[in-house]
Motif scaffolding. Structure first.
Motif, PDB file in Angstrom:
ATOM      1  N   GLU A 171       1.042  -0.733  -0.064  1.00 35.17           N
ATOM      2  CA  GLU A 171      -0.081  -0.035   0.117  1.00 35.17           C
ATOM      3  C   GLU A 171       0.973   0.923  -0.038  1.00 35.17           C
ATOM      4  OE1 GLU A 171       0.651  -2.024   2.439  1.00 35.17           O
ATOM      5  OE2 GLU A 171       0.722  -1.236   4.273  1.00 35.17           O
ATOM      6  N   CYS A 172       2.072   1.017  -0.109  1.00 34.43           N
ATOM      7  CA  CYS A 172       2.985   1.758   0.638  1.00 34.43           C
ATOM      8  C   CYS A 172       4.051   2.488  -1.061  1.00 34.43           C
ATOM      9  CB  CYS A 172       3.724   2.065   1.187  1.00 34.43           C
ATOM     10  SG  CYS A 172       2.959   1.961   3.593  1.00 34.43           S
ATOM     11  N   GLN A 173       3.706   1.582  -2.106  1.00 29.73           N
ATOM     12  CA  GLN A 173       4.449   2.034  -3.158  1.00 29.73           C
ATOM     13  C   GLN A 173       4.622   3.152  -3.798  1.00 29.73           C
ATOM     14  OE1 GLN A 173       3.721  -1.926  -5.531  1.00 29.73           O
ATOM     15  NE2 GLN A 173       4.062  -2.724  -4.595  1.00 29.73           N
ATOM     16  N   GLY A 174       3.491   3.984  -3.889  1.00 21.54           N
ATOM     17  CA  GLY A 174       2.883   5.102  -5.026  1.00 21.54           C
ATOM     18  C   GLY A 174       3.315   5.715  -4.056  1.00 21.54           C
ATOM     19  N   ALA A 175       3.706   6.409  -2.486  1.00 17.79           N
ATOM     20  CA  ALA A 175       4.431   7.237  -1.451  1.00 17.79           C
ATOM     21  C   ALA A 175       5.940   7.114  -2.230  1.00 17.79           C
ATOM     22  CB  ALA A 175       3.878   6.675  -0.415  1.00 17.79           C
ATOM     23  N   LEU A 176       6.169   5.536  -1.888  1.00 19.20           N
ATOM     24  CA  LEU A 176       7.588   5.414  -1.890  1.00 19.20           C
ATOM     25  C   LEU A 176       8.153   5.900  -3.298  1.00 19.20           C
ATOM     26  CD1 LEU A 176       9.602   2.461  -0.377  1.00 19.20           C
ATOM     27  CD2 LEU A 176       9.619   3.304  -3.331  1.00 19.20           C
ATOM     28  N   VAL A 177       7.465   5.753  -3.980  1.00 18.53           N
ATOM     29  CA  VAL A 177       8.064   6.599  -5.737  1.00 18.53           C
ATOM     30  C   VAL A 177       8.346   7.449  -5.647  1.00 18.53           C
ATOM     31  CG1 VAL A 177       7.990   6.188  -8.007  1.00 18.53           C
ATOM     32  CG2 VAL A 177       7.433   3.767  -6.527  1.00 18.53           C
ATOM     33  N   GLN A 178       7.606   8.137  -5.086  1.00 15.18           N
ATOM     34  CA  GLN A 178       7.116   9.873  -5.590  1.00 15.18           C
ATOM     35  C   GLN A 178       8.276  10.447  -4.707  1.00 15.18           C
ATOM     36  OE1 GLN A 178       5.146  11.203  -7.413  1.00 15.18           O
ATOM     37  NE2 GLN A 178       6.123  12.557  -6.439  1.00 15.18           N
ATOM     38  N   GLN A 179       8.300  10.270  -3.267  1.00 15.21           N
ATOM     39  CA  GLN A 179       9.462  10.724  -2.241  1.00 15.21           C
ATOM     40  C   GLN A 179      10.897  10.529  -2.503  1.00 15.21           C
ATOM     41  OE1 GLN A 179       9.275   8.716   1.926  1.00 15.21           O
ATOM     42  NE2 GLN A 179       7.752   9.534   2.488  1.00 15.21           N
ATOM     43  N   LEU A 180      10.655   8.989  -3.524  1.00 14.43           N
ATOM     44  CA  LEU A 180      12.488   8.693  -4.953  1.00 14.43           C
ATOM     45  C   LEU A 180      12.369  10.323  -5.573  1.00 14.43           C
ATOM     46  CD1 LEU A 180      12.680   5.301  -4.164  1.00 14.43           C
ATOM     47  CD2 LEU A 180      14.318   6.446  -2.832  1.00 14.43           C
ATOM     48  N   LEU A 181      11.653   9.873  -6.135  1.00 16.49           N
ATOM     49  CA  LEU A 181      11.492  10.973  -7.160  1.00 16.49           C
ATOM     50  C   LEU A 181      12.094  12.453  -6.626  1.00 16.49           C
ATOM     51  CD1 LEU A 181       8.684   9.916  -9.276  1.00 16.49           C
ATOM     52  CD2 LEU A 181      11.123   9.747  -9.881  1.00 16.49           C
ATOM     53  N   ASP A 182      11.381  12.566  -6.038  1.00 19.05           N
ATOM     54  CA  ASP A 182      11.311  14.361  -5.080  1.00 19.05           C
ATOM     55  C   ASP A 182      12.927  14.446  -4.915  1.00 19.05           C
ATOM     56  OD1 ASP A 182       8.946  14.182  -5.983  1.00 19.05           O
ATOM     57  OD2 ASP A 182       7.846  14.377  -3.596  1.00 19.05           O
ATOM     58  N   ALA A 183      13.742  13.349  -4.245  1.00 18.17           N
ATOM     59  CA  ALA A 183      15.093  13.732  -4.400  1.00 18.17           C
ATOM     60  C   ALA A 183      16.142  13.897  -5.797  1.00 18.17           C
ATOM     61  CB  ALA A 183      15.024  12.153  -2.993  1.00 18.17           C
ATOM     62  N   GLY A 184      14.947  13.849  -6.376  1.00 19.66           N
ATOM     63  CA  GLY A 184      15.754  13.330  -7.522  1.00 19.66           C
ATOM     64  C   GLY A 184      16.306  12.124  -8.144  1.00 19.66           C
ATOM     65  N   LEU A 185      16.083  11.030  -7.341  1.00 16.45           N
ATOM     66  CA  LEU A 185      16.351  10.052  -7.575  1.00 16.45           C
ATOM     67  C   LEU A 185      16.384   8.584  -8.782  1.00 16.45           C
ATOM     68  CD1 LEU A 185      17.020   8.626  -4.133  1.00 16.45           C
ATOM     69  CD2 LEU A 185      18.933   9.161  -5.818  1.00 16.45           C
ATOM     70  N   GLY A 186      15.318   9.637  -9.210  1.00 19.75           N
ATOM     71  CA  GLY A 186      14.747   8.875 -10.535  1.00 19.75           C
ATOM     72  C   GLY A 186      15.026   9.085 -11.874  1.00 19.75           C
ATOM     73  N   PRO A 187      14.594   8.404 -12.987  1.00 19.18           N
ATOM     74  CA  PRO A 187      15.621   8.817 -14.525  1.00 19.18           C
ATOM     75  C   PRO A 187      14.579   9.895 -14.916  1.00 19.18           C
ATOM     76  CG  PRO A 187      13.729   7.359 -14.444  1.00 19.18           C
ATOM     77  CD  PRO A 187      13.121   7.410 -13.682  1.00 19.18           C
ATOM     78  N   ARG A 188      14.918  10.318 -16.169  1.00 20.86           N
ATOM     79  CA  ARG A 188      14.734  11.654 -16.489  1.00 20.86           C
ATOM     80  C   ARG A 188      13.093  11.105 -17.927  1.00 20.86           C
ATOM     81  NH1 ARG A 188      19.460  14.258 -19.269  1.00 20.86           N
ATOM     82  NH2 ARG A 188      18.767  15.056 -20.780  1.00 20.86           N
ATOM     83  N   HIS A 189      13.466  10.335 -18.278  1.00 24.12           N
ATOM     84  CA  HIS A 189      11.849   9.780 -18.946  1.00 24.12           C
ATOM     85  C   HIS A 189      11.386   8.806 -17.879  1.00 24.12           C
ATOM     86  CE1 HIS A 189      12.474  12.485 -21.744  1.00 24.12           C
ATOM     87  NE2 HIS A 189      13.836  11.962 -21.635  1.00 24.12           N
ATOM     88  N   ALA A 190       9.543   8.736 -17.726  1.00 29.82           N
ATOM     89  CA  ALA A 190       9.440   7.552 -17.008  1.00 29.82           C
ATOM     90  C   ALA A 190       9.168   6.414 -17.358  1.00 29.82           C
ATOM     91  CB  ALA A 190       7.881   8.110 -16.779  1.00 29.82           C
ATOM     92  N   ASP A 191       9.910   6.015 -18.207  1.00 28.06           N
ATOM     93  CA  ASP A 191       9.399   5.132 -18.700  1.00 28.06           C
ATOM     94  C   ASP A 191      11.375   4.395 -19.346  1.00 28.06           C
ATOM     95  OD1 ASP A 191      10.093   6.883 -21.143  1.00 28.06           O
ATOM     96  OD2 ASP A 191       8.541   5.677 -22.262  1.00 28.06           O
ATOM     97  N   ALA A 192      11.698   5.525 -18.874  1.00 26.42           N
ATOM     98  CA  ALA A 192      13.815   5.336 -19.041  1.00 26.42           C
ATOM     99  C   ALA A 192      14.311   4.892 -18.100  1.00 26.42           C
ATOM    100  CB  ALA A 192      13.993   6.568 -20.235  1.00 26.42           C
ATOM    101  N   ASP A 193      13.742   3.407 -16.840  1.00 23.19           N
ATOM    102  CA  ASP A 193      14.505   3.892 -15.498  1.00 23.19           C
ATOM    103  C   ASP A 193      15.591   2.591 -16.507  1.00 23.19           C
ATOM    104  OD1 ASP A 193      15.136   4.026 -13.317  1.00 23.19           O
ATOM    105  OD2 ASP A 193      13.953   2.550 -12.472  1.00 23.19           O
ATOM    106  N   ASP A 194      15.321   1.401 -16.716  1.00 23.07           N
ATOM    107  CA  ASP A 194      15.589   0.491 -17.324  1.00 23.07           C
ATOM    108  C   ASP A 194      16.739   0.732 -17.793  1.00 23.07           C
ATOM    109  OD1 ASP A 194      14.033  -0.485 -15.378  1.00 23.07           O
ATOM    110  OD2 ASP A 194      13.154  -2.126 -17.714  1.00 23.07           O
ATOM    111  N   VAL A 195      16.664   1.675 -18.492  1.00 21.00           N
ATOM    112  CA  VAL A 195      18.257   1.577 -19.554  1.00 21.00           C
ATOM    113  C   VAL A 195      19.759   1.976 -18.771  1.00 21.00           C
ATOM    114  CG1 VAL A 195      17.092   1.627 -21.886  1.00 21.00           C
ATOM    115  CG2 VAL A 195      17.227   3.799 -20.700  1.00 21.00           C
TER     116      VAL A 195
END
Ligand code: SF4
Length: 410
Positions: free
Chosen positions: A54-78
Motif C-alpha cells: 500500500e506504500c509503493q506510490g508514496a515511496l516512489v514519489q519520495q524518491l523522485l522528489d529526491a532526484g533519484l528517478g530517470p529523466r523519463h518515466a519509461d527510461a529507468d531500465d536503460v
C-alpha cells in the motif's frame, strides 16, 4: 518487484553517486514505507527491501522528489552505465569519466528506441583508475588510454582486454549511439551483444557500423584488481584521501546509511558513492582526519579489512527473501564466516539457486544451494564452464566451512 519479504524497489544511481541529502531521503522512505533494509548491488545501485504494497506510490514519489528517478518515466531500465566509484578522484586515472557518463545516460534515456534495450544491457566507462571493477562483462566498454584523449573500446567483455578499436574521447558518445542502433537493427531475438556476436563475429558486426574508428588494439599496462580494495586510498586532490568500505553481505540498514550521510557531511564533501563491491566510497576526507573517519565507519558496522572473512563472502537473498532459494544463504554465510580466518579462500559465493544474482562474475569458490538447504562446493577453474569444478556435494554449512578452512579443498 515482488519478493518473499515484500516489494523490492531498485534505485539506479548515476555513476553510483548518492548525495547525503538523497541518502537521508532513502533512509526516510525505507523506514516509513519498507522494512529499513537496503541492499547494495554489484552495479553500484541500491535496493530498498520489504516495501509494503500500500506504500509503493508514496515511496516512489519520495524518491523522485529526491532526484533519484530517470529523466523519463519509461527510461529507468536503460540507465546502466558503470564507472569507477573513484572517478574524478583516483590519482591513477587518465580521464575523469563522469561528464562522459552523464552524456551517455542522457543519450540512453532520451532516444526512445533505446528503451527497447534489455534492462541488463550495460555500458562500462573505465578512466584508468586503480579502484575499478574490471571483471564484470559489459555489452560495450570503453577504456581511457594514457593522455586521456582517446579510448579503446570492446564489445561483450571486460575493459582493458580484447579491444576492437580506438576513438577520440569526444567521439565516444557518437560511437556508442551508432553501436546501439546497429545492435537493435540486427538483434532479432537477442537481448545482449554477446548473444548476437556468437552468431555474427565482432569484426563482421563492426564492418556494418556507419562510424569511423581506428582499428587498433592497444595493450593495457595495469591489470585488473584482485579482491576488494577496502580501506583508505590516496586521492588526486592534495591533502585528501578516500575511504572504501564494504557492507557485510551487501546489506545496509537505514540507520547505517543515516550515519554515513552524517559522516559525509561532517568529514567529506556530502558525497557517497556506491561501489560495485557492494560497499560505499567516502571521498574528500582530510588526510589528518583519516584515522578518526576510519574508526567512525568501523563503528557503523562496515568492513575496512579485505582479509576479514565477511569481506570475502557474497550471498544472495536466499530463502529469507526469495522464493527460488533452496537455503538461507545470508544466515549460512554468517555461520561460514565463523569457520574462516583471515587466510581462508579468496572469495566464496553462496548462491540460493543457479541464477547467481549476487555476482556478475564467477567467484573462486561457489556454494550452490541444493534442495534441503545443503550445498555443492565448486572451484572456479580455467576452461571449466559454469561455477567450475565440483569439489564436494551435499555439504551442510559447517562441513563446507571445514572444507574451505582446510586450505585448497579437493
Ligand atoms: S540466486 Fe536464486 S535464490 Fe538467490 S536471490 Fe537469485 S533467484 Fe533468489
Amino acid at each position: 518487484m515482488p519478493a518473499k519479504d515484500g516489494g523490492i524497489c531498485r534505485v539506479k544511481l548515476p555513476g553510483g553517486l548518492l548525495t547525503s541529502a538523497q541518502a537521508r531521503a532513502v533512509v526516510a522512505t525505507a523506514r516509513t514505507h519498507a522494512s529499513g533494509v537496503l541492499e547494495l548491488t554489484n552495479r553500484s545501485n541500491l535496493q530498498i527491501r520489504g516495501v509494503r504494497e500500500e506504500c509503493q506510490g508514496a515511496l516512489v514519489q519520495q524518491l523522485l522528489d529526491a532526484g533519484l528517478g530517470p529523466r523519463h518515466a519509461d527510461a529507468d531500465d536503460v540507465r546502466n552505465v558503470l564507472i569507477s566509484p573513484a572517478a574524478g578522484r583516483d590519482p591513477a586515472a587518465h580521464l575523469d569519466t563522469r561528464p562522459l557518463a552523464e552524456r551517455l545516460l542522457a543519450l540512453l534515456q532520451d532516444v526512445p528506441a533505446f528503451r527497447d534495450l534489455s534492462p541488463k544491457f550495460a555500458v562500462q566507462l573505465d578512466g584508468g583508475e586503480s579502484l575499478a571493477m574490471l571483471e564484470h562483462p559489459h555489452d560495450i566498454w570503453l577504456s581511457a588510454l594514457p593522455g586521456g584523449t582517446q579510448m579503446a573500446f570492446g564489445l561483450a567483455g571486460c575493459p582493458r582486454g580484447g579491444a576492437l578499436g580506438v576513438v577520440a574521447v569526444d567521439q565516444a558518445v557518437q560511437l556508442v549511439e551508432a553501436l546501439l542502433h546497429l545492435f537493435l537493427d540486427l538483434a532479432g531475438e537477442h537481448s545482449r551483444l554477446r548473444q548476437l556476436l556468437a552468431e555474427l563475429p565482432a569484426q563482421a558486426f563492426l564492418a556494418r557500423l556507419p562510424f569511423d574508428f581506428q582499428p587498433e588494439t592497444p595493450c593495457f599496462a595495469s591489470p585488473a584488481l584482485e579482491g576488494t580494495p577496502l580501506g583508505m586510498h590516496a586521492q588526486g586532490q592534495p591533502g585528501q584521501v578516500m575511504l572504501l568500505a564494504g557492507a557485510p553481505l551487501g546489506r545496509l540498514y537505514a540507520e547505517q546509511l543515516q550515519a554515513l550521510a552524517d559522516l559525509a557531511d561532517a568529514e567529506g564533501s556530502g558525497e557517497l558513492r556506491l561501489t560495485p563491491w557492494q560497499g560505499v566510497l567516502l571521498p574528500d576526507v582530510a588526510t589528518d582526519r583519516q584515522s578518526i573517519v576510519a574508526q567512525a565507519v568501523s563503528d557503523i558496522g562496515l568492513l575496512l579489512d579485505a582479509c576479514a572473512p565477511l569481506a570475502r563472502m557474497l550471498a544472495c537473498s536466499g530463502t529469507a527473501g526469495c522464493a527460488k532459494g533452496a537455503a538461507d544463504t545470508k544466515a549460512d554465510a554468517l555461520r561460514l564466516a565463523d569457520h574462516l580466518g583471515p587466510h581462508g579462500p579468496a572469495q566464496v559465493h553462496l548462491c540460493g539457486c543457479p541464477r547467481s544474482c549476487a555476482a556478475a562474475h564467477i567467484a573462486p569458490y561457489t556454494l550452490l544451494a541444493q534442495p534441503g538447504g545443503r550445498y555443492d562446493l565448486y572451484r572456479r577453474e580455467q576452461g571449466q564452464a559454469g561455477f567450475g569444478r565440483l569439489l564436494a556435494a551435499s555439504l551442510d554449512i559447517d562441513q563446507a566451512g571445514e572444507h574451505l578452512a582446510a586450505g585448497t579443498p579437493e
